[in-house]
Write a protein that holds these residues in place. Structure first.
Motif: not given
Length: 812
Positions: A704, A715, A717, A727, A774
């Protein structure tokens, strides 16, 4: 007429016959018997010098005789100043000698000098002193040539006039004597000036005069030739110069009377002698346009003879008709010759009428004239590009686009019947006379000049032209092919197309190729296209009628000729020194056939201590570092050699711009030595700091890397080959480290920053990782890694960033 001979700091007035220079007097050529000799050039006295200059010394072949050379020199003055008036030195007598050729004695006028009280209409300026109460002014007196040094009236138009030139043989016998008399072009206009200085309540002042619009022209010249076999025998010729025009001051008539009483005269008519209108014929329009540009060339000259007891008859004449042409390069109109006519009649013409412009519109001239030269065309710079004569012989020129230097001189063909390209990209070729080039790449590997072109099989050169005389044309060029192939020449005219092959071989050297092609099927205008079958270097492509001759040229940016090539491809090359003087002439095989050497007469010239430079910011061990000699030191000395001692125990290196690699960091004493065969050697040493070359460190990011703190956008990646990526984590990985030998041990220190100014230690090892949820918010930060090693080198990686951002200001 003889030019005048003087040392002067001001340029000659318009129409003057003097030859003057602001850097010293020059006399391009002085008559000596049946030939001319050159005088040495003297350095002039300085303008407003800091100390009073001495009289210049004569050159080695010049002897000052008779009374002392006259010249205005300043009186006593403070050490830091002299008179503000321009200093002038005039020689009354000059003797020029040449071994085996006797001598020539020249006499010049020298009125109105520093020592004179007055001379003709010249008198020195008086300086006065006074005050409001008329008190005694102490040491300040009324006098000439004193403080505040107001200038004396300028009288240069009366000084330095050549009055006689007498040639003697080696036995001091007079061979020839020439005597000259002058007349003024008119009374001088007088401009008054005043100069004042305040001196402790007193005022020193002077009213002085400046003469304007005055000059002298030759009125007569007498030449006496003495008989060396009869001491009392001589012949005498007198020439009288007349200035009869009210519109200009140029000579309009010269009359020469021989010993037998025969008078031979020459009459001249200038543009200003005609009243022409812009509504007239071609020549009348051109004459009117010249008037607006203050041009006053000779239009007509004719010669007469008058023998004793006979009337004056015209025996020859020359007339130039003019036209206007557009100079698109300067965006102006130029007035140039359209035709030159002449005639010659030994018996003489008694009813000759000079040319005139009737009613201001019709240019009329005598029917005895016949065309001698016709200027058929001009290029866009206003240079004549095609000229033909009465015998139908044609001569034409192609020019460099930016100047009047010819790149091709052509015989028996017009400029638009020949195509030539030297591919000199820096000079700019005239596209109206050169090949168009498609797919051409300029290269510095050239046969002549400074550039050629590289042409691939998809590229070609092409041009449309007028067909010249003859049944065939010749295409020639110089090639350096990478592989053997065929150059296809295509001629096209209306519906007719013909192709002709020119087979070439692979070559590492330039080779000349020539191909004759028939043009009988071509119309009055046709095109040529040349396309190679393999990649070639191409230079000096030429297409011309078979009965024409073409000489081609190349130049440098200073318009110095670099090469000339005949129609047969035979070249001569020219090389110059740093001062622009010819150094070598080489033949087609680059063998030296002529060498020019120069010796400096200025004995104060010395070899200056050299200077050098190098890129200190990038000076690290193990890397080649360029060193350069400053060309601004010793710019005009040829033959200097340079040697370098880099202070690290390596061998001495020769050359002006070497490169050197230091194997270890440290401070080295680098010594540069300049050596000249005449002026010895000079050296300079300087410390050169060689830094340790840093490690090359590269990091990469995975997992991430980018988070929307509003949790709207997904997000970002990333992946990094060989490293983890998911992640739930952010990874920054040590991708590579180089700069030390195999087996080196490295230490890693990761650092983070929120402003890229201050950095905080964040971890060790080859990978930096951080857990990421996240659903939470994270701030942005930058990250880098410092690496040290046991080989003595260290380095800092590239900088990467983790980004925490907001897709909207308030996450709504």
């Amino acid at each position: 007429m003889m030019p005048m001979h003087r040392l002067n700091t001001t340029a000659a007035a318009s129409g003057s016959k003097r030859s003057l220079s602001r850097t010293g007097w020059t006399h391009p050529k002085i008559w000596s018997g049946s030939s001319y000799i050159r005088f040495p050039v003297h350095q002039q006295a300085a303008e407003k010098p800091s100390t009073c200059p001495p009289l210049p010394s004569p050159g080695p072949t010049t002897e000052l005789r008779g009374r002392r050379p006259t010249g205005k020199m300043p009186r006593s003055a403070p050490k830091t100043t002299c008179r503000a008036e321009l200093t002038e030195v005039v020689y009354s007598y000059v003797t020029a000698r040449q071994t085996g050729h006797g001598k020539t004695v020249y006499e010049f006028t020298s009125p109105g000098t520093f020592w004179d009280q007055s001379s003709g209409d010249w008198s020195p300026s008086m300086q006065y002193a006074g005050s409001a109460n008329c008190a005694v002014a102490g040491s300040v007196v009324n006098a000439k040539n004193t403080y505040p040094y107001a200038p004396n009236p300028n009288y240069d138009f009366e000084r330095g006039l050549l009055t006689s030139a007498t040639v003697y043989d080696e036995n001091n016998n007079v061979i020839i004597k020439k005597e000259f008399a002058y007349q003024r072009t008119g009374p001088p206009q007088v401009i008054s000036g005043i100069k004042t200085e305040n001196l402790d309540g007193f005022t020193s002042y002077s009213k002085y005069q400046i003469y304007s619009s005055a000059d002298n022209v030759v009125a007569s010249e007498k030449k006496t030739t003495f008989d060396q076999n009869a001491p009392s025998g001589f012949s005498e010729t007198s020439t009288v110069y007349s200035y009869q025009s009210s519109t200009h001051k140029n000579v309009t008539k010269t009359s020469q009377t021989g010993s037998d009483g025969t008078i031979r005269s020459s009459y001249l008519k200038y543009r200003n002698d005609y009243q022409a209108s812009a509504n007239g014929d071609e020549t009348a329009k051109a004459l009117a346009g010249m008037s607006e540009k203050h041009m006053n060339p000779v239009v007509e000259s004719y010669q007469t003879v008058s023998r004793p007891g006979e009337t004056e008859k015209v025996i020859s004449g020359k007339l130039t008709k003019y036209q206007s042409v557009a100079n698109s390069y300067l965006n102006t109109t130029m007035y140039v010759p359209s035709e030159v006519l002449d005639f010659s009649n030994n018996a003489g013409v008694g009813n000759f009428s000079p040319s005139q412009v009737n009613s201001g519109t019709s240019f009329q001239y005598n029917s005895a004239y016949r065309p001698a030269l016709t200027f058929e065309s001009y290029n866009r710079n206003g240079s004549a590009s095609t000229v033909s004569d009465r015998s139908r012989s044609i001569r034409s020129w192609h020019f460099v686009n930016r100047s009047r230097m010819p790149v091709a001189v052509i015989s028996n063909a017009r400029q638009n019947e020949v195509v030539y390209s030297g591919f000199e990209s820096s000079l700019g070729e005239d596209e109206t006379t050169s090949f168009g080039c498609t797919g051409c790449n300029p290269v510095t590997d050239s046969r002549t000049g400074s550039s050629a072109v590289s042409l691939s099989p998809s590229g070609y050169i092409q041009k449309s032209l007028k067909k010249g005389n003859g049944k065939s044309y010749l295409f020639s060029c110089w090639l350096k092919p990478s592989a053997a192939g065929t150059l296809t020449l295509t001629l096209t005219s209306a519906s007719v197309t013909r192709t002709y092959p020119l087979v070439y071989s692979a070559s590492a050297e330039w080779a000349y190729y020539e191909l004759p092609v028939p043009v009988t099927e071509m119309a009055a205008e046709f095109s040529i296209k040349a396309q190679p079958g393999t990649t070639v270097l191409l230079d000096d492509a030429l297409f011309y009628p078979e009965n024409a001759e073409v000489m081609t040229y190349t130049y440098n940016l200073s318009d110095d000729k670099l090469s000339q090539t005949t129609t047969n491809g035979i070249a001569t090359y020219y090389e110059y020194d740093q001062a622009g003087r010819l150094r070598f002439v080489r033949d087609q095989d680059r063998n030296i056939v002529r060498k020019e050497s120069y010796t400096a007469y200025n004995t104060s010239i010395t070899l200056q201590t050299p200077l050098f430079s190098y890129p200190s910011v990038n000076a690290v061990d193990g890397v080649s570092i360029p060193f350069s000699v400053y060309t601004s030191v010793n710019p005009c000395l040829e033959g200097i050699t340079y040697t370098w001692n880099f202070g690290d125990g390596t061998a001495i290196v020769t050359g002006a711009n070497p490169s050197h690699t230091f194997v270890a960091a440290g401070t080295y004493n680098v010594t540069l030595t300049a050596t000249h065969p005449l002026y010895g050697s000079k050296s300079i040493s300087d410390s050169v700091n060689i830094k340790v070359k840093p490690l090359t460190v590269t990091i990469c990011g995975s997992g991430v890397i980018n988070v929307d703190n509003c949790h709207v956008e997904p997000p970002l990646i990333l992946t990094c080959p060989g490293f983890p990526s998911d992640n739930r984590h952010t990874y920054f990985n040590m991708s590579s480290v180089s700069g030390c030998p195999a087996g080196t041990t490295y230490t890693y220190q990761w650092e983070t920053s929120t402003d890229m100014l201050s950095w905080t230690a964040a971890g060790t090892g080859t990978t930096y990782s951080a857990s990421v949820n996240t659903a939470q918010s994270y701030p942005s930060y930058w990250i880098r890694c410092k690496v040290s090693s046991n080989c003595g080198r260290s380095g800092i990686s590239n900088i990467m960033q983790f980004v925490g951002w907001y897709s909207s200001p308030d996450c709504n």
